[in-house]
Scaffold this motif. Structure first.
Motif, PDB file in Angstrom:
ATOM      1  N   CYS A 182       0.869  -1.171   0.000  1.00  8.62           N
ATOM      2  CA  CYS A 182       0.000   0.000   0.000  1.00  8.62           C
ATOM      3  C   CYS A 182       0.907   1.223   0.000  1.00  8.62           C
ATOM      4  N   GLU A 183       0.583   2.190  -0.819  1.00 10.82           N
ATOM      5  CA  GLU A 183       1.427   3.383  -0.967  1.00 10.82           C
ATOM      6  C   GLU A 183       2.838   3.005  -1.411  1.00 10.82           C
ATOM      7  N   GLY A 184       2.957   1.850  -2.099  1.00  8.73           N
ATOM      8  CA  GLY A 184       4.256   1.398  -2.575  1.00  8.73           C
ATOM      9  C   GLY A 184       5.115   0.734  -1.526  1.00  8.73           C
ATOM     10  N   LYS A 185       4.581   0.559  -0.313  1.00 10.94           N
ATOM     11  CA  LYS A 185       5.342  -0.039   0.778  1.00 10.94           C
ATOM     12  C   LYS A 185       4.759  -1.400   1.154  1.00 10.94           C
ATOM     13  N   PRO A 186       5.628  -2.342   1.563  1.00 15.34           N
ATOM     14  CA  PRO A 186       5.115  -3.655   1.984  1.00 15.34           C
ATOM     15  C   PRO A 186       4.363  -3.527   3.311  1.00 15.34           C
ATOM     16  N   VAL A 187       3.101  -3.976   3.328  1.00 15.72           N
ATOM     17  CA  VAL A 187       2.288  -3.824   4.542  1.00 15.72           C
ATOM     18  C   VAL A 187       1.707  -5.149   5.032  1.00 15.72           C
ATOM     19  N   GLY A 188       1.827  -6.212   4.247  1.00 14.41           N
ATOM     20  CA  GLY A 188       1.231  -7.475   4.670  1.00 14.41           C
ATOM     21  C   GLY A 188       1.469  -8.570   3.662  1.00 14.41           C
ATOM     22  N   ARG A 219      -0.961   3.225   8.868  1.00 13.98           N
ATOM     23  CA  ARG A 219      -2.032   3.969   8.209  1.00 13.98           C
ATOM     24  C   ARG A 219      -3.026   3.026   7.525  1.00 13.98           C
ATOM     25  N   THR A 220      -2.487   1.976   6.922  1.00 16.60           N
ATOM     26  CA  THR A 220      -3.351   1.038   6.197  1.00 16.60           C
ATOM     27  C   THR A 220      -4.251   0.268   7.153  1.00 16.60           C
ATOM     28  N   ILE A 221      -3.687  -0.196   8.258  1.00 18.97           N
ATOM     29  CA  ILE A 221      -4.486  -0.906   9.263  1.00 18.97           C
ATOM     30  C   ILE A 221      -5.646  -0.043   9.724  1.00 18.97           C
ATOM     31  N   VAL A 222      -5.333   1.184  10.087  1.00 16.56           N
ATOM     32  CA  VAL A 222      -6.345   2.086  10.641  1.00 16.56           C
ATOM     33  C   VAL A 222      -7.411   2.421   9.591  1.00 16.56           C
ATOM     34  N   ALA A 223      -6.979   2.682   8.375  1.00 14.90           N
ATOM     35  CA  ALA A 223      -7.945   3.006   7.319  1.00 14.90           C
ATOM     36  C   ALA A 223      -8.914   1.849   7.100  1.00 14.90           C
ATOM     37  N   LEU A 224      -8.402   0.637   7.029  1.00 14.94           N
ATOM     38  CA  LEU A 224      -9.258  -0.526   6.829  1.00 14.94           C
ATOM     39  C   LEU A 224     -10.178  -0.753   8.029  1.00 14.94           C
ATOM     40  N   ALA A 225      -9.627  -0.635   9.230  1.00 13.40           N
ATOM     41  CA  ALA A 225     -10.432  -0.855  10.438  1.00 13.40           C
ATOM     42  C   ALA A 225     -11.517   0.199  10.599  1.00 13.40           C
ATOM     43  N   ASN A 226     -11.270   1.395  10.079  1.00 12.67           N
ATOM     44  CA  ASN A 226     -12.249   2.477  10.176  1.00 12.67           C
ATOM     45  C   ASN A 226     -13.245   2.507   9.024  1.00 12.67           C
ATOM     46  N   GLY A 227     -13.191   1.498   8.165  1.00  8.67           N
ATOM     47  CA  GLY A 227     -14.166   1.411   7.082  1.00  8.67           C
ATOM     48  C   GLY A 227     -13.862   2.286   5.889  1.00  8.67           C
ATOM     49  N   GLU A 228     -12.624   2.728   5.753  1.00  7.62           N
ATOM     50  CA  GLU A 228     -12.248   3.554   4.608  1.00  7.62           C
ATOM     51  C   GLU A 228     -11.844   2.698   3.415  1.00  7.62           C
ATOM     52  N   LYS A 229     -11.955   3.267   2.229  1.00  4.54           N
ATOM     53  CA  LYS A 229     -11.563   2.580   1.001  1.00  4.54           C
ATOM     54  C   LYS A 229     -10.038   2.602   0.878  1.00  4.54           C
ATOM     55  N   ILE A 247      -1.362  -7.258  -8.941  1.00  6.14           N
ATOM     56  CA  ILE A 247      -2.818  -7.365  -8.876  1.00  6.14           C
ATOM     57  C   ILE A 247      -3.328  -6.264  -7.952  1.00  6.14           C
ATOM     58  N   LYS A 248      -4.218  -5.434  -8.468  1.00  6.47           N
ATOM     59  CA  LYS A 248      -4.739  -4.305  -7.692  1.00  6.47           C
ATOM     60  C   LYS A 248      -6.081  -4.679  -7.059  1.00  6.47           C
ATOM     61  N   ILE A 249      -6.207  -4.401  -5.769  1.00  3.51           N
ATOM     62  CA  ILE A 249      -7.422  -4.721  -5.025  1.00  3.51           C
ATOM     63  C   ILE A 249      -7.897  -3.476  -4.290  1.00  3.51           C
ATOM     64  N   VAL A 250      -9.109  -3.050  -4.584  1.00  5.18           N
ATOM     65  CA  VAL A 250      -9.731  -1.947  -3.843  1.00  5.18           C
ATOM     66  C   VAL A 250     -10.701  -2.580  -2.856  1.00  5.18           C
ATOM     67  N   CYS A 251     -10.478  -2.347  -1.559  1.00  9.72           N
ATOM     68  CA  CYS A 251     -11.317  -2.994  -0.563  1.00  9.72           C
ATOM     69  C   CYS A 251     -11.776  -2.014   0.501  1.00  9.72           C
ATOM     70  N   GLN A 252     -12.938  -2.298   1.055  1.00  4.59           N
ATOM     71  CA  GLN A 252     -13.554  -1.452   2.070  1.00  4.59           C
ATOM     72  C   GLN A 252     -14.545  -2.291   2.854  1.00  4.59           C
ATOM     73  N   PRO A 257     -15.291  -6.248  -3.009  1.00  2.00           N
ATOM     74  CA  PRO A 257     -13.987  -5.798  -3.496  1.00  2.00           C
ATOM     75  C   PRO A 257     -13.970  -5.567  -5.002  1.00  2.00           C
ATOM     76  N   ILE A 258     -13.033  -4.730  -5.429  1.00  2.00           N
ATOM     77  CA  ILE A 258     -12.780  -4.505  -6.849  1.00  2.00           C
ATOM     78  C   ILE A 258     -11.391  -5.062  -7.135  1.00  2.00           C
ATOM     79  N   ILE A 259     -11.298  -6.024  -8.035  1.00  2.00           N
ATOM     80  CA  ILE A 259     -10.022  -6.683  -8.315  1.00  2.00           C
ATOM     81  C   ILE A 259      -9.650  -6.452  -9.768  1.00  2.00           C
ATOM     82  N   ASN A 260      -8.519  -5.795  -9.958  1.00  2.00           N
ATOM     83  CA  ASN A 260      -8.060  -5.432 -11.307  1.00  2.00           C
ATOM     84  C   ASN A 260      -9.153  -4.729 -12.102  1.00  2.00           C
TER      85      ASN A 260
END
Length: 515
Positions: A182-188, A219-229, A247-252, A257-260
Motif C-alpha cells: 500500500c502506498e508502494g510499501k510492503p504492509v502485509g 495507516r493502512t491498518i487504521v484506514a481498513l479498520a475504520n471502514g475507509e476505502k 494485482i490491484k485490489i480496492v477494498c472497504q 472488493p474490486i479486483i483489477n
C-alpha cells in the motif's frame, strides 16, 4: 486391496510414510535390500497411488469380507477387523461400526455474566494515560440488577496489531505468502485461503516496526479498520511466464472488493463438489452432464457420488483437471474461470470417451457462482460443440445463483493487549489477564465483543463492522490505537487490585446525561 509392483518400486518408502493406517510395511529382504509391501489391512484409499512418483501401485483382487464405506468421497474398502483411512469406522464381522460412542455433551464452557457483557461506556474518545503505570483515563461504575459493575477504558497503542481482510471472491489475488503493498510499501501478505473467500493480512508487529513501510502499515491498518476505502497491490508471478505481475485490489469494510478493475458481485455457493452435492437433483432433470469449475475442487456430476445417488452413471466426459476422488478434481490455480487456469468454458472439457458417451449428449459447464454458463453437445467424433443455452440448463445456473450470497469485504482487527496497558487497569497486571481468561472480566473493543485467543496473554480478534465508527487511530511509534474496555463486577475489580480510588459514577459524565 492394492499391491506394490516390485519391478517399478524404487524403495523410496514415500507410500509407507503417507499411508494413513500403516498398511504398508518395509522389511529387509533376503538380498539385504528393502522390501515394500502392502498388507491385507489396505482399504484402497489410494493415498499411496497419489504420492508414488514411479506409478508402482497396482490394483488387486478384492479380499473376502470387505465392506465399502460411504461416509466420504474416498469410499474405503474396509477388510474385517480393520478401519477406514479416517480411522472412524471399523469392520466388525462385515458391518461398519463407528468406533467411538456418541458424545452427547460438550466440554463445560466459561460463560460471561450478562451483567458484564456490555461495557458501561466505550473507550472511543477516552484518550490515553501514559506511561501505563497511571490509572486508565476512565474507570466507571454503574449498578446493574443491584450489582455494581466497573468498566475501565483506554485508547491503547498496540504494536502487536493488524487486520485480517476477508474478500468474498473466487478471483485470483496471488499465492499464499505473496507480499501486499500500500502506498508502494510492503504492509502485509496474502493469507491462507478460507472457504469461498480470499484472505489478506495487513500488519503485525514485524511489519509495523519495519524500517521500510512501518508508517504505511499503521495507516493502512487504521484506514481498513475504520471502514475507509483502501487500494492494495499484490506482487505475484505470472503463471505462464513466471515474470512479476501486480494485482490491484480496492477494498472497504462492507463493500464488495474490486479486483483489477472488476467489481465482484457474488460469493460462491460452495466448491464444485459441494455445488453438485447440493443441486444433483436439479442437474439430473436438466442436463446429461455438468462440470462445475472451481480451483479447489472441480466437480463432474455424473461421476460424483451425489450423481450416483440420483441414478447417474459416468457419462464418459473427462474434465480438464487432476482427479482427486470420484467426481472430484483439483483445478489449476490461476486467473481464469473460478480461479482456475481455464480461460473459456470449452477448456473445461478435456475429452469424451465415446465407448461410453453418445452423440447428442448435453454437457453444461458452469462455475460455483453461476456467473459462467455454457452448454455443449457431444458430436459423433467425440468432439463437443457449443449450442445455445436451453431453458433446462439455465435452470441449473439459476439454481446456483439463487443460493449464492453477495460478495463482501470483512475486516477483523487483531491485537494484543497483554502488555503495559494493563497497568492502567490494576496494580497486578497478571490479574487482569487471568480474569479475562476466567470470564471474570469481559474484553470489548469500541463496544464490540472480542474473541480472546486461548493460551498466554490477551490476544484478540474483533469484527470492525461491530465497533463504533472510526474508533481506531495510530501513533508514529508506529502503532495502532484501539479502544479497549474491560468490564467486571466491582467486587472482582477490587480482587485484582483495581484502582479503586479512581472509580467514577457513570451519571457524572455529561455524555451519559445526553444519552
Amino acid at each position: 486391496m492394492l499391491k506394490i509392483n516390485q519391478e517399478k518400486c524404487r524403495k523410496c518408502q514415500i507410500c509407507a510414510k503417507n499411508c494413513p493406517i500403516g498398511a504398508i510395511t518395509v522389511e529387509p529382504g533376503t538380498d539385504g535390500k528393502k522390501v515394500v509391501e502392502i498388507t491385507d489391512m489396505c482399504v484402497e484409499c489410494n493415498v499411496c497411488r497419489r504420492v508414488c512418483p514411479f506409478g508402482a501401485i497396482d490394483g488387486a483382487e478384492k479380499t473376502e469380507g470387505i465392506v465399502q464405506c460411504h461416509s466420504c468421497s474416498i469410499q474405503c474398502k474396509v477388510p474385517v477387523g480393520s478401519t477406514g483411512a479416517c480411522k472412524r469406522y471399523t469392520n466388525e464381522g462385515g458391518r461398519l461400526v463407528r468406533n467411538r460412542a456418541l458424545v452427547v455433551e460438550g466440554k463445560p464452557q466459561i460463560e460471561i455474566d450478562p451483567k458484564i457483557a456490555k461495557p458501561v461506556i466505550t473507550a472511543v474518545g477516552a484518550g490515553t494515560n501514559y506511561p501505563c503505570i497511571r490509572p486508565a483515563p476512565h474507570i466507571v461504575c454503574e449498578k446493574r440488577d443491584g450489582v455494581d459493575v466497573i468498566t475501565t477504558v483506554t485508547e491503547a497503542p498496540l504494536s502487536y496489531s493488524g487486520v485480517l481482510v476477508k474478500l468474498d471472491t473466487n478471483t485470483y489475488i496471488g499465492e499464499e505468502g505473496d507480499t501486499v503493498y500500500c502506498e508502494g510499501k510492503p504492509v502485509g501478505l496474502v493469507h491462507t485461503e478460507e472457504y469461498g473467500s480470499k484472505m489478506i493480512y495487513v500488519g503485525g508487529a514485524n511489519r509495523l516496526t519495519a524500517k521500510d513501510g512501518g508508517f504505511a502499515t499503521a495507516r493502512t491498518i487504521v484506514a481498513l479498520a475504520n471502514g475507509e476505502k483502501v487500494e492494495l497491490t499484490v506482487k505475484t508471478a505470472d503463471h505462464e511466464t513466471g515474470k512479476p505481475k501486480m494485482i490491484k485490489i480496492v477494498c472497504q469494510q462492507g463493500v464488495a472488493p474490486i479486483i483489477n478493475g472488476t467489481q465482484e458481485t457474488t460469493m460462491r455457493i460452495g466448491c464444485g463438489s459441494a455445488t453438485i452435492g447440493l443441486l444433483a437433483d436439479v442437474m439430473k432433470e436438466c442436463v446429461d452432464e455438468c462440470i462445475v469449475i472451481d480451483h479447489h475442487v472441480t466437480g463432474l456430476f455424473s461421476e460424483h457420488l451425489a450423481g450416483k445417488e440420483v441414478g447417474m452413471t459416468w457419462s464418459g466426459v473427462v474434465p480438464n483437471a487432476t482427479k482427486s476422488t470420484v467426481g472430484r478434481y483439483f483445478g489449476g490455480h490461476g486467473d481464469g474461470i473460478g480461479g482456475t487456469v481455464l480461460q473459456t468454458p470449452r477448456d473445461a472439457i478435456k475429452s469424451v470417451d465415446m465407448s461410453i458417451a453418445h452423440a447428442g449428449m448435453t454437457v453444461l459447464v458452469t462455475n460455483t457462482t453461476g456467473e459462467v454458463g455454457a452448454l455443449f453437445e457431444v458430436q459423433a467424433d467425440g468432439d463437443v460443440k457449443e449450442i445455445p443455452m436451453s431453458e433446462k440448463a439455465q435452470r441449473v445456473v439459476d439454481a446456483i445463483k439463487s443460493n449464492c450470497q453477495g460478495s463482501n469485504t470483512s475486516v477483523m482487527y487483531c491485537g494484543g493487549t497483554g502488555g503495559s496497558a494493563r497497568g492502567g487497569v490494576c496494580h497486578h497486571p497478571i490479574a487482569i489477564t487471568e480474569a479475562v481468561h476466567a470470564g471474570k472480566a469481559h474484553l470489548t473493543i469500541g463496544g464490540a465483543p472480542a474473541y480472546v485467543y486461548p493460551g498466554g496473554g490477551i490476544n484478540f480478534i474483533v469484527d470492525t463492522a461491530k465497533v463504533v465508527n472510526h474508533a481506531f487511530t495510530w501513533v508514529p511509534t508506529p502503532a495502532t490505537v484501539a479502544p479497549v474496555e474491560y468490564t467486571m463486577t466491582k467486587e472482582d475489580y477490587e480482587k485484582i487490585g483495581g484502582h479503586m480510588n479512581h472509580i467514577k459514577n457513570v451519571e457524572d459524565f455529561p455524555e451519559y446525561q445526553k444519552h
